[in-house]
Design an enzyme around this catalytic site. Sequence first.
Site, mmCIF file in Angstrom:
data_model
loop_
_atom_site.group_PDB
_atom_site.id
_atom_site.type_symbol
_atom_site.label_atom_id
_atom_site.label_comp_id
_atom_site.label_asym_id
_atom_site.label_seq_id
_atom_site.Cartn_x
_atom_site.Cartn_y
_atom_site.Cartn_z
ATOM 1 N N TYR A 92 0.831 -1.206 0.000
ATOM 2 C CA TYR A 92 0.000 0.000 0.000
ATOM 3 C C TYR A 92 0.861 1.250 0.000
ATOM 4 C CZ TYR A 92 0.771 0.876 5.024
ATOM 5 O OH TYR A 92 1.314 1.161 6.250
ATOM 6 N N CYS A 93 0.223 2.339 -0.373
ATOM 7 C CA CYS A 93 0.851 3.660 -0.345
ATOM 8 C C CYS A 93 -0.210 4.642 0.158
ATOM 9 C CB CYS A 93 1.397 4.049 -1.723
ATOM 10 S SG CYS A 93 0.147 4.200 -3.003
ATOM 11 N N ARG A 94 -0.150 5.858 -0.265
ATOM 12 C CA ARG A 94 -1.128 6.847 0.189
ATOM 13 C C ARG A 94 -2.483 6.642 -0.483
ATOM 14 N NH1 ARG A 94 -2.931 11.557 -1.620
ATOM 15 N NH2 ARG A 94 -3.762 13.024 -0.109
ATOM 16 N N GLY A 96 -2.806 4.566 -3.660
ATOM 17 C CA GLY A 96 -2.864 3.370 -4.495
ATOM 18 C C GLY A 96 -2.081 3.450 -5.786
ATOM 19 N N ILE A 120 -3.690 4.014 2.083
ATOM 20 C CA ILE A 120 -3.983 4.360 3.479
ATOM 21 C C ILE A 120 -5.198 5.281 3.570
ATOM 22 C CG2 ILE A 120 -2.456 6.367 3.700
ATOM 23 C CD1 ILE A 120 -2.587 3.651 6.344
#
Length: 133
Positions: A92-94, A96, A120
């Site tokens: 995951y990242c901020r 996607g 997130i």
Amino acid sequence: MNWSNIIFVVLIAGLVLFFLYKKGIILANFEKVDPKEAYQMIKKEKDIYILDVRTPAEVKTDGKIPKSHLIPLYELPKKVDKIPKNKKILVYCRSGNRSISASRLLSSLGYKVYNINGGIIEWKKEGLPISKK
């Protein structure tokens, strides 16, 4: 139809395909899961490695998924050997986008990868646990 129209149509089609590829909609060599599915995987399965590809500053600001490991996307190619091959990898990242790039890389190297859609941001919208450590 003249050549300029044909070139225009080809360029637009290319841009659409590029956009769909970057979003992981086409030619994705990994699976996508929504945050609730990811959370269930984390709760039920033992062999899960949670990979956060954001920056340290983003983690400090937004928190992180508990038990996740931070390897920013820009460092991933140099640190890929730190990720266990015998586990499922939740990435995951901020929002996607970076996690799609990371998921493509890891999948191409033989990892079993699941990208968390929406990153997130969606995780927090769902009210799922966040660690501030």
